[in-house]
Design an enzyme around this catalytic site. Structure first.
Site, short mmCIF file in Angstrom:
data_model
loop_
_atom_site.label_atom_id
_atom_site.label_comp_id
_atom_site.label_asym_id
_atom_site.label_seq_id
_atom_site.Cartn_x
_atom_site.Cartn_y
_atom_site.Cartn_z
N HIS A 1 2.85 -3.27 6.87
CA HIS A 1 2.05 -2.39 6.34
C HIS A 1 2.22 -1.37 7.42
O HIS A 1 2.39 -1.66 8.32
CB HIS A 1 0.45 -3.19 6.41
N HIS B 1 0.91 -1.05 -0.20
CA HIS B 1 -0.11 -0.02 0.58
C HIS B 1 0.39 1.04 0.32
O HIS B 1 1.82 1.59 0.60
CB HIS B 1 -0.92 -0.21 1.31
N ALA B 2 1.14 2.07 -0.71
CA ALA B 2 2.22 3.16 -1.61
C ALA B 2 2.17 4.04 0.19
O ALA B 2 3.02 4.34 -0.10
CB ALA B 2 1.02 4.29 -2.64
N ARG B 3 0.80 4.56 0.63
CA ARG B 3 1.18 5.65 1.83
C ARG B 3 1.83 5.49 2.70
O ARG B 3 2.03 5.78 3.70
CB ARG B 3 -0.48 6.35 1.71
N GLU B 4 1.91 3.84 3.35
CA GLU B 4 2.31 3.11 4.58
C GLU B 4 3.87 3.42 4.14
O GLU B 4 4.98 1.95 4.47
CB GLU B 4 1.61 1.60 4.54
N ASN C 1 -2.65 -5.82 -2.63
CA ASN C 1 -3.09 -6.97 -1.51
C ASN C 1 -4.78 -7.33 -1.48
O ASN C 1 -5.24 -7.80 -1.36
CB ASN C 1 -3.13 -6.04 -0.15
N GLU D 1 1.53 -5.38 11.23
CA GLU D 1 0.27 -3.61 10.73
C GLU D 1 0.90 -2.49 11.94
O GLU D 1 1.07 -2.07 13.00
CB GLU D 1 -1.45 -3.53 11.14
#
Ligand code: ZN
Length: 982
Positions: free
Chosen positions: A549, A419-422, A496, A628
């Site tokens: 993530h 996930h790009a923003r992570e 994902n 996470e």
């Protein structure tokens, strides 16, 4: 049908476009029409056309004309009989009815293998009943050629009525005379079958337009595609129903609040479409994602609308919304307010360059530049490109350790930022690369030399770069995927949700809408990035893997696609991931809202499908985790995905997560015999998951026998695949006093000390604020409440039995991803004077599943167990079993030396004497090589006991050596007795 000659049709001439090719033979099969010419001119002698390129077939004068989709034509001249036969044969091929799915075809074979097992025949009967109408229609259609009759064979309303009757039958067969139960089960089943109902509606609509003009091959193909989708949907729905029916002993195990849209969901879809039409012309929407708080809308309603749900807090739901999402929210009248990022964390895109974070492309300090400089500076590091992203960026994987890829070394795969923003995920993986490459101690050095470790710091390079240039909260990849309702091109598939295992399993765990941030893509593994990762796994199957993530403070493991399922290899996931009481990852960030990461199956946060860890575990047996990272909260300030661009905090985050990463790498050598230095858990060989109403246990793959007072019929659970262990399930048997499990390694005896489940006979159990409710796993009642407790009677643990398992069936309404509210399991060894927390649950569990808490060092003690929810979590409990267990190793002449426990938590340890019939001696040495125990062994010996109390043996590692006539056996023994209650 004699004219359908397999040898083909002799034609007087074949004309392609305007070119006359002369006489020849026309061969028609399922996929193609082939012209074999009598004499070759300027063309090849044989010309082949694909059936699926044909738009129309029609007689024209003395010819049959085939028109292709690109408007090109082939005309074939022949006698009237040949023309008629040829026309019919080609149309038959064009109107081929889709094949059954693999699962449908396999059904017959499975059924044949089940004879003689009455319980499984019942299950097989259910499956046959469920698929019978579709199978029958397919069979009828195979015998006819008239297109209208074929369409009639798959009559949508008839199939829908048959489905309803089947579901009624299932509910009736399980609920008996209990009418409320029956209604609940019917509702539950029809909700699960809703996708099939919708598919049948679509099938009927497609059939109507195909019947309107049976010569319209395009309409026929649309119908045919719908029919195929119906078969596939039936398959998927059966997987869900099978799980619900299979785990339903006497009443509905699965009774939870309305989910997944149901009939209401169809209304939503129409409203959704209307809203988007209304949005036409209003393209001046904000360009970026924003984090929003939605109040008072059920989380699952948001999820079935494809919204990217991040967190739930009571009746508030946090989502990340794109402009299409915001339009949807407005049109539905759902109030949403922006969640500000506080703590000084959010940096506007395009503002000053980040200090610590690295973009992908920055030539000086981007990811590519960083990997380049690392490989130049360190001989242990090699860069590999495992694929190329949609925009052409290399997917850089860093291999640490020996440069080659050896089959003798286990593979470990670590990736970040699907996930790009992570961004914090990528930072953590970069720091891990550096740490492994520098190998600051002997352990890391050994791990690096004896594993093949790959780290992919950015699994979604295009999306990641986009978060640096354009939209900080972008999540998906950057492939254009279609127009939104306003006609604008929208981008991105959620990688994902794009994996091939259980892809598109339902619409709650992923979305079929291109504008959704959880869009699953058009087909399984459709994306270049996902394909590259799946290919890498096929080429280098990882024994263990991590997909980093942010955020949540969780260690998620498979499965994630269905509530309540547990992996057969849970002992391995548990040893690595720990529990809230013995966690693998502490959270030491300043003023974080968590103190440690919560390890749980993926569904404990929310269900997903097409997700990475489910894929890796199911397809390659990989022990795969999704950490996470971070709680997202610091001293009341919320940063969520935008973890501060701060070296001290990023390093602290990495340090918290390092021990778990090293443990995971270590475990890859031999996951079954792994013992975590961080959590203190060893992988348990035989685990009883449930003693009542069914016996469920996990045992090594090798042969296992189970007995109660009489032998138990057990079957293997196949709902989730396992690599090292399997789950054995009994039929419903009620409460049994003793269970014995024998494996090649030894024998484990389980003794029930107390069982309670809110039944009228459970008078020895005390409650306060928890009351019997009629939604049990078995019997009449379960306990349920939001505050208060359920307390067991005092039971005496037999002397010599060191370990207790507290087994219970449970459901709860926590908050997905949040540590509170939670439920606690407590232990008292002084008749309730004081209580110690020994276990806990939190997160989401809307269906019953079996939980387990283990307590040691209780031999000979009076113990009492209490369940209590101190912060108001709604909690269901049923069939709580307190079970004492002891394992005796197998005694085989000339066998290996084995202890009855390793690590040893009790006061004594037993060894088998491996030299049956011969005398000898046994010795134990401590880590420094000092002799700490020695005893002579007589030839009649079978087992030997080492009393650890006698010489106050401290915790540590011991080498035990058995010797007889020059023959030696050695064993490395861990002693980890806790101070608790000693
Ligand atoms: Zn993520």
């Amino acid at each position: 049908m004699s004219e359908r000659s397999p040898s083909g049709f002799e034609v007087m001439a074949a004309v392609v476009g305007r070119v006359d090719l002369g006489p020849g033979t026309v061969l028609v099969d399922e996929e193609s029409v082939t012209l074999v010419l009598a004499e070759a001119r300027s063309f090849d002698k044989s010309i082949r056309f694909r059936i699926d390129g044909i738009a129309a077939v029609r007689p024209a004068g003395e010819s049959v004309v085939v028109v292709f989709r690109d408007a090109s034509t082939v005309a074939m001249h022949g006698s009237p009989a040949v023309r008629e036969a040829l026309c019919g044969r080609i149309l038959d091929a064009c109107r081929k009815v889709p094949e059954l799915t693999r699962a449908l075809r396999a059904m017959g074979a499975r059924r044949a293998g089940l004879r003689g097992d009455s319980r499984r025949e019942v299950k097989a009967g259910d499956e046959v009943r469920f698929f019978a109408p579709l199978l029958a229609a397919r069979k009828v259609s195979a015998a006819i050629h008239d297109p209208r009759e074929i369409l009639d064979a798959f009559d949508g309303p008839d199939l829908a009525a048959a489905l309803d009757a089947t579901l009624d039958h299932f509910a009736g067969s399980r609920a008996g005379d209990n009418a409320p139960l029956r209604r609940a089960l019917e509702a539950e089943l029809s909700e699960a079958a809703e996708p099939l109902h919708l598919a049948l509606v679509e099938l009927r609509l497609a059939a109507e337009s195909a019947a309107a003009d049976v010569d319209d091959l395009a309409a026929w193909r649309r119908w045919s595609a719908r029919l195929r989708a119906t078969f596939e949907t039936a398959d998927r729905v059966w997987v869900t129903l099978d799980a619900m029916l299979g785990t339903t002993p006497a009443g509905p195990l699965v009774v939870h609040r309305p989910k997944r849209g149901g009939r209401f969901g169809r209304g939503l879809a129409i409203l959704f479409a209307a809203a988007l039409i209304e949005a036409l012309g209003t393209r001046t929407l904000a360009a970026q994602h924003r984090m929003l708080r939605v109040v008072g809308v059920p989380v699952d309603t948001l999820r079935v609308n494809g919204l990217d749900v991040v967190e739930t807090r009571g009746n508030e739901v946090l989502i990340v919304a794109n402009p299409d999402d915001e339009q949807l929210l407005r049109s539905r009248g759902w109030a949403a307010t922006e969640v500000p990022f506080t703590g000084g964390a959010l940096r506007a895109v395009g503002a000053a360059a980040p200090v610590v974070y690295r973009s992908y492309d920055d030539p000086a300090r981007g990811i590519r530049a960083f990997v380049d400089s690392l490989t130049r500076a360190n001989s242990r590091v090699r860069a590999d490109t495992i694929g190329v992203s949609f925009e052409g960026r290399p997917m850089l994987a860093v291999k640490i350790g020996p440069p080659d890829d050896s089959p003798s070394r286990p593979n470990v795969f670590i990736m970040a930022t699907y996930h790009a923003r992570e961004w914090a995920a990528t930072e953590t993986s970069l720091r891990l690369i550096r740490h492994l490459a520098l190998a600051p101690d002997a352990r890391v050095d050994s791990l690096v030399r004896n594993r093949d470790i790959w780290v992919l710091p950015v699994a979604n390079p295009d999306g990641y770069q986009f978060t640096f240039t354009t939209d900080r909260l972008w999540r998906k990849n950057r492939r254009p995927v279609g127009p939104n309702a306003a006609g604008a091109t929208v981008f991105g598939v959620d990688l994902n949700r794009n994996h091939s295992y259980r892809w598109g399993f339902d619409n709650t765990g992923s979305s079929g809408s291109v504008t959704s941030d959880i869009y699953r893509g058009p087909t399984p593994a459709s994306e270049l990035e996902t394909k590259a990762i799946e290919r890498f796994h096929a080429d280098h199957p990882p024994v263990a893997s991590i997909s980093y993530h942010t955020y949540g403070g969780l260690l998620l493991f498979p499965p994630g696609h269905v509530y309540g399922r547990l992996p057969p290899d849970l002992s391995i996931f548990r040893a690595l991931g720990g529990t809230d009481e013995r966690p693998a990852v502490p959270d030491r960030l300043p003023a974080s809202s968590r103190t440690s990461y919560h390890a749980a199956p993926g569904w404990n946060l929310y269900t997903t499908n097409g997700e990475y860890t489910d894929f890796a575990y199911a397809t390659h047996g990989t022990i795969a985790f999704t950490p996470e990272l971070t709680s997202g909260v610091e001293a009341g300030a919320f940063y969520g995905f935008v973890f501060p661009d701060d070296e001290i905090r990023l390093e602290a985050l990495f340090r918290d997560n390092l021990p778990f990463a090293l443990d995971l790498i270590e475990s890859a050598r031999d996951p079954v015999h792994f013992r975590s230095q961080t959590t203190g858990f060893a992988v348990e060989p035989v685990v009883l998951e449930s003693a009542s109403p069914t016996v469920r246990l996990r045992a090594p793959l090798a042969s296992t026998t189970v007995s109660t007072l009489s032998p138990l019929a057990m079957r293997v659970d196949t709902t989730v695949p396992g690599k090292y262990f399997r789950r054995l399930l009994s039929d419903t048997i009620g409460r049994v006093p003793r269970i014995t499990v024998s494996t090649a390694a030894g024998k484990t005896d389980f003794t029930m000390l107390a069982v309670g489940g809110a039944e009228a006979t459970d008078t020895a159990w005390r409650t306060s604020g928890m009351a019997p409710v009629r939604t049990p796993v078995v019997g009449e009642n379960a306990w349920q409440g939001q505050a208060g407790f359920v307390r067991s009677p005092v039971v005496t643990v037999p002397a010599g039995v060191d370990t207790l398992s507290i087994l219970y069936w449970t459901r709860f309404d926590g908050a997905g991803g949040a540590p509170a509210p939670h439920g606690e399991v407590r232990l008292s060894t002084n008749r309730g004077a004081t209580w110690t927390r020994v276990g806990s649950v939190s997160g989401e569990a809307p269906v019953y599943y079996p939980e387990r808490t283990v307590v040691t060092n209780v031999a000979g003690k009076d113990v009492q167990i209490e369940f209590s929810s101190p912060d108001g979590m709604r909690w269901w409990l049923d069939e709580i079993s307190i079970v004492a267990h002891r394992t005796t190793p197998a005694l085989v002449a000339g066998s290996e030396l084995r202890p009855n426990a390793n690590p040893v938590r009790g006061d004594a340890v037993l060894f088998n004497w491996p030299f049956a019939g011969a005398s000898g001696e046994i010795r134990a040495y401590d880590f420094a090589g000092r002799l700490v125990w020695r005893t002579d062994v007589a030839s009649s010996a079978i087992t030997l006991q080492w009393d650890l109390r006698a010489r106050s043996i401290p915790n540590g590692v011991y080498l035990v050596v058995a010797q007889s006539q020059g023959d030696r056996r050695t064993f490395k023994l861990f002693v980890t007795r806790s101070r608790f209650d000693r």
